[in-house]
Write a protein that holds these residues in place. Structure first.
Motif, short mmCIF file in Angstrom:
data_model
loop_
_atom_site.label_atom_id
_atom_site.label_comp_id
_atom_site.label_asym_id
_atom_site.label_seq_id
_atom_site.Cartn_x
_atom_site.Cartn_y
_atom_site.Cartn_z
N THR A 11 -3.02 -1.86 -10.57
CA THR A 11 -1.80 -1.17 -10.13
C THR A 11 -2.02 0.34 -10.10
OG1 THR A 11 -0.46 -2.91 -11.14
CG2 THR A 11 0.65 -0.86 -10.55
N GLY A 12 -2.68 0.87 -11.14
CA GLY A 12 -3.02 2.29 -11.13
C GLY A 12 -3.92 2.64 -9.96
N ARG A 13 -4.90 1.76 -9.71
CA ARG A 13 -5.79 2.03 -8.58
C ARG A 13 -5.04 1.96 -7.26
NH1 ARG A 13 -10.96 -0.72 -5.70
NH2 ARG A 13 -12.01 1.25 -5.28
N PHE A 14 -4.07 1.05 -7.15
CA PHE A 14 -3.27 0.96 -5.93
C PHE A 14 -2.60 2.29 -5.63
CE2 PHE A 14 0.87 0.50 -3.95
CZ PHE A 14 0.56 -0.18 -2.79
N PHE A 15 -1.95 2.88 -6.62
CA PHE A 15 -1.22 4.12 -6.38
C PHE A 15 -2.16 5.29 -6.10
CE2 PHE A 15 2.31 1.88 -8.56
CZ PHE A 15 3.30 2.11 -7.61
N ILE A 16 -3.29 5.34 -6.78
CA ILE A 16 -4.18 6.49 -6.56
C ILE A 16 -4.90 6.38 -5.22
CG2 ILE A 16 -6.34 5.71 -7.66
CD1 ILE A 16 -6.32 8.49 -9.08
N VAL A 17 -5.29 5.17 -4.81
CA VAL A 17 -5.91 5.01 -3.50
C VAL A 17 -4.89 5.23 -2.40
CG1 VAL A 17 -7.07 3.39 -1.94
CG2 VAL A 17 -7.75 3.50 -4.34
N LEU A 18 -3.65 4.78 -2.62
CA LEU A 18 -2.57 5.05 -1.68
C LEU A 18 -2.45 6.55 -1.43
CD1 LEU A 18 -0.05 3.89 -0.13
CD2 LEU A 18 1.25 4.31 -2.22
N ALA A 19 -2.48 7.32 -2.51
CA ALA A 19 -2.39 8.78 -2.40
C ALA A 19 -3.61 9.35 -1.68
CB ALA A 19 -2.26 9.40 -3.79
N PHE A 20 -4.81 8.86 -2.03
CA PHE A 20 -6.02 9.38 -1.40
C PHE A 20 -6.03 9.11 0.10
CE2 PHE A 20 -8.80 9.06 -5.51
CZ PHE A 20 -8.06 10.10 -6.06
N ARG A 21 -5.61 7.92 0.50
CA ARG A 21 -5.59 7.59 1.93
C ARG A 21 -4.54 8.40 2.68
NH1 ARG A 21 -10.48 6.10 2.95
NH2 ARG A 21 -11.07 4.07 2.13
N MET A 22 -3.40 8.61 2.06
CA MET A 22 -2.40 9.48 2.67
C MET A 22 -2.95 10.89 2.82
SD MET A 22 1.09 8.20 0.73
CE MET A 22 2.07 9.52 1.44
N LEU A 23 -3.68 11.36 1.79
CA LEU A 23 -4.27 12.70 1.85
C LEU A 23 -5.30 12.79 2.98
CD1 LEU A 23 -4.48 15.51 0.51
CD2 LEU A 23 -6.34 14.57 -0.89
N ALA A 24 -6.15 11.78 3.11
CA ALA A 24 -7.16 11.79 4.17
C ALA A 24 -6.49 11.82 5.54
CB ALA A 24 -8.07 10.56 4.04
N THR A 25 -5.44 11.03 5.72
CA THR A 25 -4.69 11.02 6.97
C THR A 25 -4.08 12.39 7.23
OG1 THR A 25 -4.19 8.67 6.72
CG2 THR A 25 -2.77 9.94 8.20
N LEU A 26 -3.47 12.95 6.20
CA LEU A 26 -2.82 14.25 6.34
C LEU A 26 -3.82 15.35 6.68
CD1 LEU A 26 -0.06 15.81 4.20
CD2 LEU A 26 -2.23 17.01 4.34
N LEU A 27 -4.96 15.38 5.99
CA LEU A 27 -5.92 16.46 6.21
C LEU A 27 -6.53 16.40 7.61
CD1 LEU A 27 -7.77 16.57 2.77
CD2 LEU A 27 -6.02 18.13 3.62
N GLY A 28 -6.86 15.18 8.08
CA GLY A 28 -7.39 15.06 9.44
C GLY A 28 -6.41 15.58 10.47
N TRP A 29 -5.15 15.19 10.32
CA TRP A 29 -4.11 15.62 11.26
C TRP A 29 -3.85 17.12 11.14
CZ3 TRP A 29 -1.57 13.57 15.29
CH2 TRP A 29 -0.40 14.19 15.71
N TRP A 30 -3.71 17.60 9.92
CA TRP A 30 -3.38 19.01 9.65
C TRP A 30 -4.46 19.94 10.21
CZ3 TRP A 30 -2.54 21.18 3.98
CH2 TRP A 30 -1.88 22.42 4.05
#
Length: 402
Positions: A11-30
């Motif tokens: 569950t902890g890994r789910f939330f941290i990977v969720l955040a990392f993937r959102m960050l990767a998406t955001l940084l590429g777009w930004w």
């Protein structure tokens, strides 16, 4: 699998990977919106992979020699601090008069330091699993771990794109930081995992050399890692999705998020199936075949001019990659003794990071040199070639069964 500690870890890994993937998406777009240069997307990966790979071997030594829960929490809160720094240009861009290039360089600087944290956090979670579950449950635990990773990846890519479209970069960053904090709450529930070594009896250089030596002696692990590294290095079409979504498919931020999640959707579906119906034999041959198929799907994606067809190719590539992830992860866990697991998984993380982040850099560079479409087709073709070369030179991997 009725194991409360394992559920907390996942569950902890789910939330941290969720955040990392959102960050990767955001940084590429930004970054692409700031520069309009595909090569600038590639530099995000280079900024992270240099420190991550440089620190990985030492990170493996530290993981094997120290208590793992404490290290996991330290890395978790380091990420919160570092990503929090990105709130400065996101919220105060107008007041501080940043231009696009200044913000981009600031992002690269922050990502450089997250690369150091990633060198440690990447191998910690998989190195903890064998101490939490019984050996006979390890293949299923690896599959569930990968399923958790991919479900969070799908959600991260898709939700990241949607949040960027509706709320903008700055509030998406706030959500990302909040998710990493939530992950830490589950990691606090884990039991401590102390080292089997006494620090004063261990030479750092010899310790790191032991992990590398074990991988090179174990041809099944070496072959699987090389196959993954070069396939993802050349097949990293996902890095160019911001360009395809913006300039070729005209999909917008929402379409970009879904397209970015497509390969993970395919992986999630197939890994869910594998959790119910595990592969029983010929895993080595299957691994080689699915990597070649992955390369063919990348070629199809590069040539497609239709959004729905591009989406299908990425879903199919994700399904094939999902099979590869499960087989490779199981081979590494089953073939590695507990006392050097951290070091072996750190070397594994070098292969993963160098393939993903260097693949992102390679995609950006080749897109600049060849054009976006040609670079993706070239990468897919090289992936097929890699699968053929590994199949012909590594009979142990080809005959692998578990």
């Amino acid at each position: 699998m009725q194991n409360v500690e394992f559920r907390n870890l996942l569950t902890g890994r789910f939330f941290i990977v969720l955040a990392f993937r959102m960050l990767a998406t955001l940084l590429g777009w930004w970054v692409y919106q700031l520069t309009k240069d595909p090569f600038s997307i590639g530099l995000i990966g280079l900024s992270e992979v240099i420190p991550a790979v440089s620190c990985a071997l030492y990170a493996g030594h530290v993981i094997d020699m120290n208590e793992k829960k404490r290290l996991l929490l330290i890395c978790n809160y380091a990420y919160i601090f570092l990503i929090g720094l990105l709130l400065i240009p996101a919220f105060f861009n107008v007041e501080m008069h940043f231009n696009g290039h200044e913000i981009t360089y600031f992002i690269y600087g922050v990502i450089f330091f997250t690369g150091i944290a990633r060198a440690f956090i990447g191998p910690i979670v998989p190195s903890m699993i064998p101490k939490i579950v019984k050996k006979e449950n390890l293949p299923n635990a690896v599959t569930l771990n990968q399923a958790t990773f991919l479900i969070s990846s799908v959600c991260g890519h898709a939700v990241g794109g949607l949040l960027i479209g509706y709320f903008g970069v700055k509030w998406t960053l706030v959500v990302i930081i909040s998710l990493i904090f939530i992950a830490s709450l589950f990691f606090w529930q884990l039991k401590q995992q102390h080292s089997e070594y006494k620090k004063e009896n261990v030479n750092v250089v010899e310790s790191m050399r032991e992990g590398i030596s074990y991988i090179f002696k174990t041809k099944e692990i070496l072959g699987a890692l090389c196959l993954d590294m070069f396939a993802v290095l050349f097949g990293g079409a996902v890095a160019m999705i911001p360009v395809f979504a913006t300039d070729i498919l005209d999909a917008g931020a929402e379409g970009f998020g879904l397209l970015n999640a497509a390969s993970d959707i395919g992986s999630m579906c197939i890994i869910t199936l594998l959790a119910l119906v595990p592969l029983r034999k010929n895993q080595g041959k299957i691994l080689l075949a699915v990597v070649a198929g992955f390369g063919l799907c990348i070629i199809g994606f590069g040539l497609s001019k239709l959004y729905w067809l591009s989406f299908i190719f990425l879903v199919m590539s994700g399904m094939l990659d999902g099979i590869s992830v499960v087989i490779r992860g199981t081979i590494v866990q089953l073939k590695t003794p507990d006392n050097i697991r951290g070091r072996v998984l750190s070397v594994n993380s070098i292969f993963i990071m160098s393939s993903n982040e260097m693949g992102q850099f390679e995609s950006g560079l080749m897109a600049k040199l060849l054009g976006v479409v040609r670079s993706v087709v070239f990468g897919g073709s090289m992936t097929v070639l890699v699968a053929i070369l590994v199949a012909s030179t590594n009979p142990k991997l080809r005959k692998m069964n578990y």
